[in-house]
Scaffold this motif. Structure first.
Motif, PDB file in Angstrom:
ATOM      1  N   VAL A  36       0.860  -1.193  -0.066  1.00 26.09           N
ATOM      2  CA  VAL A  36       0.174   0.121   0.057  1.00 26.09           C
ATOM      3  C   VAL A  36       0.828   1.056  -0.207  1.00 26.09           C
ATOM      4  N   ILE A  37       0.386   2.100  -0.422  1.00 24.06           N
ATOM      5  CA  ILE A  37       0.841   3.788  -0.303  1.00 24.06           C
ATOM      6  C   ILE A  37       0.102   4.366   0.548  1.00 24.06           C
ATOM      7  N   LYS A  38       0.625   4.972   1.566  1.00 16.75           N
ATOM      8  CA  LYS A  38      -0.322   6.089   2.586  1.00 16.75           C
ATOM      9  C   LYS A  38       0.183   7.220   2.210  1.00 16.75           C
ATOM     10  N   VAL A  39      -0.813   7.954   2.177  1.00 15.47           N
ATOM     11  CA  VAL A  39      -0.459   9.479   1.957  1.00 15.47           C
ATOM     12  C   VAL A  39      -1.096  10.356   3.199  1.00 15.47           C
ATOM     13  N   THR A  40      -0.374  10.744   4.002  1.00 15.53           N
ATOM     14  CA  THR A  40      -0.851  11.594   5.297  1.00 15.53           C
ATOM     15  C   THR A  40      -1.382  12.961   4.934  1.00 15.53           C
ATOM     16  N   GLU A  41      -2.023  13.215   6.026  1.00 15.87           N
ATOM     17  CA  GLU A  41      -2.815  14.698   5.960  1.00 15.87           C
ATOM     18  C   GLU A  41      -1.715  16.037   5.715  1.00 15.87           C
TER      19      GLU A  41
ATOM     20  N   LEU B   5       5.529   4.110   1.303  1.00  9.17           N
ATOM     21  CA  LEU B   5       5.159   2.848   0.592  1.00  9.17           C
ATOM     22  C   LEU B   5       5.561   1.690   1.502  1.00  9.17           C
ATOM     23  N   GLN B   6       4.660   0.800   1.667  1.00 10.52           N
ATOM     24  CA  GLN B   6       4.720  -0.523   2.560  1.00 10.52           C
ATOM     25  C   GLN B   6       4.420  -1.574   1.582  1.00 10.52           C
ATOM     26  N   LEU B   7       5.723  -2.424   1.710  1.00 12.78           N
ATOM     27  CA  LEU B   7       5.449  -3.599   0.740  1.00 12.78           C
ATOM     28  C   LEU B   7       5.487  -4.951   1.667  1.00 12.78           C
ATOM     29  N   TYR B   8       4.470  -5.697   1.410  1.00  9.70           N
ATOM     30  CA  TYR B   8       4.226  -6.916   2.153  1.00  9.70           C
ATOM     31  C   TYR B   8       5.315  -7.712   2.216  1.00  9.70           C
ATOM     32  N   HIS B   9       6.255  -7.894   1.116  1.00 10.03           N
ATOM     33  CA  HIS B   9       7.309  -8.677   1.469  1.00 10.03           C
ATOM     34  C   HIS B   9       8.489  -8.255   2.132  1.00 10.03           C
ATOM     35  N   GLN B  10       8.399  -6.978   2.605  1.00 10.28           N
ATOM     36  CA  GLN B  10       9.236  -6.280   3.462  1.00 10.28           C
ATOM     37  C   GLN B  10       8.617  -5.631   4.771  1.00 10.28           C
ATOM     38  N   PRO B  11       8.053  -6.630   5.466  1.00 10.33           N
ATOM     39  CA  PRO B  11       7.303  -6.032   6.504  1.00 10.33           C
ATOM     40  C   PRO B  11       8.237  -5.240   7.594  1.00 10.33           C
ATOM     41  N   GLU B  12       7.255  -4.076   8.356  1.00  8.65           N
ATOM     42  CA  GLU B  12       7.729  -3.491   9.017  1.00  8.65           C
ATOM     43  C   GLU B  12       9.043  -2.550   8.567  1.00  8.65           C
ATOM     44  N   THR B  13       8.993  -2.183   7.240  1.00  7.20           N
ATOM     45  CA  THR B  13       9.701  -1.171   6.375  1.00  7.20           C
ATOM     46  C   THR B  13       8.809  -0.238   5.647  1.00  7.20           C
ATOM     47  N   ASP B  14       9.091   1.089   5.953  1.00  4.93           N
ATOM     48  CA  ASP B  14       8.370   2.077   5.346  1.00  4.93           C
ATOM     49  C   ASP B  14       9.368   2.593   4.415  1.00  4.93           C
TER      50      ASP B  14
END
Length: 69
Positions: free
Chosen positions: A28-33, A39-48
């Motif tokens: 997912v890509i998260k865009v904050t206020e 960018l969070q990739l499922y194959h690299q958990p806990e890495t933004d």
């Protein structure tokens, strides 16, 4: 309001019946206020991964403390 966008891969399968496209969600890509993009990739958990706009200026250098690297 924070917005989320799906990150997907696409695979095209060709058979006698025609082409079929398969999509697999890989993150997912998260865009904050405040305008931050992550960018969070499922194959690299806990890495933004941070996303910066492309421009002529150099990107900032982030110095990590020894316990953060």
């Amino acid at each position: 309001m924070t917005k989320f966008y799906n990150v997907c891969t696409r695979k095209t399968i060709t058979s006698a019946n025609g082409e079929k496209k398969l999509y697999h969600k890989v993150g997912v890509i998260k865009v904050t206020e405040k305008g931050g993009w992550f960018l969070q990739l499922y194959h690299q958990p806990e890495t933004d991964f941070l996303i910066f706009p492309s421009h002529k200026d150099e990107l900032p250098v982030i110095n990590f403390d020894s316990n953060e690297a």
